[in-house]
Design an enzyme around this catalytic site. Sequence first.
Site, PDB file in Angstrom:
ATOM      1  N   ASN B 104       0.829  -1.202   0.000  1.00 17.83           N
ATOM      2  CA  ASN B 104       0.000   0.000   0.000  1.00 17.83           C
ATOM      3  C   ASN B 104       0.872   1.263   0.000  1.00 17.83           C
ATOM      4  OD1 ASN B 104      -1.514   2.269   1.165  1.00 17.83           O
ATOM      5  ND2 ASN B 104      -3.180   0.823   1.437  1.00 17.83           N
ATOM      6  N   MET B 130      -5.227  -0.163  -2.367  1.00 25.00           N
ATOM      7  CA  MET B 130      -5.461   1.282  -2.411  1.00 25.00           C
ATOM      8  C   MET B 130      -6.656   1.636  -1.540  1.00 25.00           C
ATOM      9  SD  MET B 130      -6.541   1.424  -6.428  1.00 25.00           S
ATOM     10  CE  MET B 130      -7.392   2.950  -6.365  1.00 25.00           C
ATOM     11  N   ASP B 131      -6.436   2.623  -0.668  1.00 25.08           N
ATOM     12  CA  ASP B 131      -7.484   3.085   0.236  1.00 25.08           C
ATOM     13  C   ASP B 131      -8.002   4.422  -0.288  1.00 25.08           C
ATOM     14  OD1 ASP B 131      -6.992   0.877   1.871  1.00 25.08           O
ATOM     15  OD2 ASP B 131      -5.425   1.939   2.962  1.00 25.08           O
ATOM     16  N   VAL B 132      -9.295   4.460  -0.597  1.00 23.59           N
ATOM     17  CA  VAL B 132      -9.884   5.655  -1.194  1.00 23.59           C
ATOM     18  C   VAL B 132     -10.664   6.428  -0.130  1.00 23.59           C
ATOM     19  CG1 VAL B 132     -11.622   6.433  -2.867  1.00 23.59           C
ATOM     20  CG2 VAL B 132      -9.965   4.649  -3.492  1.00 23.59           C
ATOM     21  N   ALA B 143      -5.533   7.574   0.011  1.00 16.91           N
ATOM     22  CA  ALA B 143      -4.880   7.801   1.305  1.00 16.91           C
ATOM     23  C   ALA B 143      -3.916   6.655   1.558  1.00 16.91           C
ATOM     24  CB  ALA B 143      -5.914   7.886   2.417  1.00 16.91           C
TER      25      ALA B 143
END
Lengths: 207, 266
Positions: B104, B130-132, B143
């Site tokens: 990540n 992937m952190d949205v 993020a």
Amino acid sequence: MVSQSVAIVDYGMGNLRSVQNAVEHSGGRSVIVANPMELSAYDKIILPGVGAFGQAIACLHQTGLSIALNERREAGAHILGICLGMQLMCSASEEDGIHEGLNWFSAQVIRFLPETGLSVPHMGWNGVDFVRDDPILAGLTSGSDAYFVHSYHVRCDDPTDVLATTDYGLRFDSMIQHGNVRGIQFHPEKSQEFGLGIIRNYLEMPC
Amino acid sequence: MLKKRLIAVLILRDGQVVQSVRFKHTNVIHSDAVHAMEAFNKWAVDEIVILNVSRDSASREQFSEIVERISRYCFVPLAAGGWIDNEDYAQKLLRSGADKLVINTALADDPQLVSRLALRYGRQCIVASMDVKRDASGLPQIAVDRGGRVIDIAPEAWARKAVELGAGEILFNSIDHDGARKGYDLESIQKVCETVEVPVIAFGGVFTWNHLVEGITAGAAAVAVANLFHYTEQSTRKAKTHLANAGVLVRQQGQSLTPAKTGMAA
């Protein structure tokens, strides 16, 4: 003195621990073997492998493991190739140039064609359709799903070598057998009950 | 035909399985991750993702030990991630029994690490997580660093970059949807799926089994669930049944290991 344990060949490539976990969970014992001299003590040998064909076959030759494996094969040991291990048993692979394999199967290793519109590598759970019987399939159901990860597939010249096929844009040979040698394209150690059933059948084969 | 996958995610903080709500982890679900793993194994889940969300990088050692213990009982693919910022630790996780690495923050802070790992272990080994997070105007951004640092880039552009670096798969999560019980961020997932050719795993927000169907309809190759699986008996079985009834091709429940007549195809 022949060992009751299964030798898992360590030639620097692949997920040895997963295979070892699956053998132990299925009631067997296993030993990781990197030294070709030690292979002579085993009548069951698993050739695992993840990685590139050219590098893998070079490792087998450099270490002397290919000679030792050939000797065990001729002596009647049950040898099981998994994923790249199965592909190494074929005549040749077209992965990054043409590489000769162990030539235990008259078979070619071919890249999946992107024209099929399906993504490469072929990764995920797909059905394994049996085409004939074999002790390694005992008690298992044709069409069961198994976990695959590969960009190249095996095509046997002799259809009687084929144990099972799988459909991914085309039909490819997902399990093969000739004499005491077997190859499996998917990962039985990662294919839950179906895969563990295959490992268990392999462990129960009389030597 | 290739099946759509159902994935169980184990979120670990300081060695314990925790519930995640908008990336806050106050509720411990299992003190021993192996117990959770055994249930998933029995219930025919297709893959396990285990994430170390501890705030302290010193948690690496303990996490790799848990991966090692879990892998003994894990007979489906196991992806592990959290604090992978160097090749030695990546190798340690793989040797501990992980089949895939979930990356990540390194996508932002050390993109070349991702490329080196992809070259060394193959693209199939690299899952870009992937952190949205949506900004005040509702625009989705990325993020990193456990949700703590926002990068002003659209999710689909970030996904394209991840694939260029060598990712063979995308794990899409939404901080706003995490634990919010309103289903996946379908709009963003669809854009990501349309942009990249690699498989996309939808994650974050599942509360009903139909949320899984929505993820597949948006284009995902796999649907992931964390919290919900821990609180419902036979949950993965129910999830699979719902997907199958909705016409989604999934792996059928595992065959019994008890000997039966060998099935033969024509």
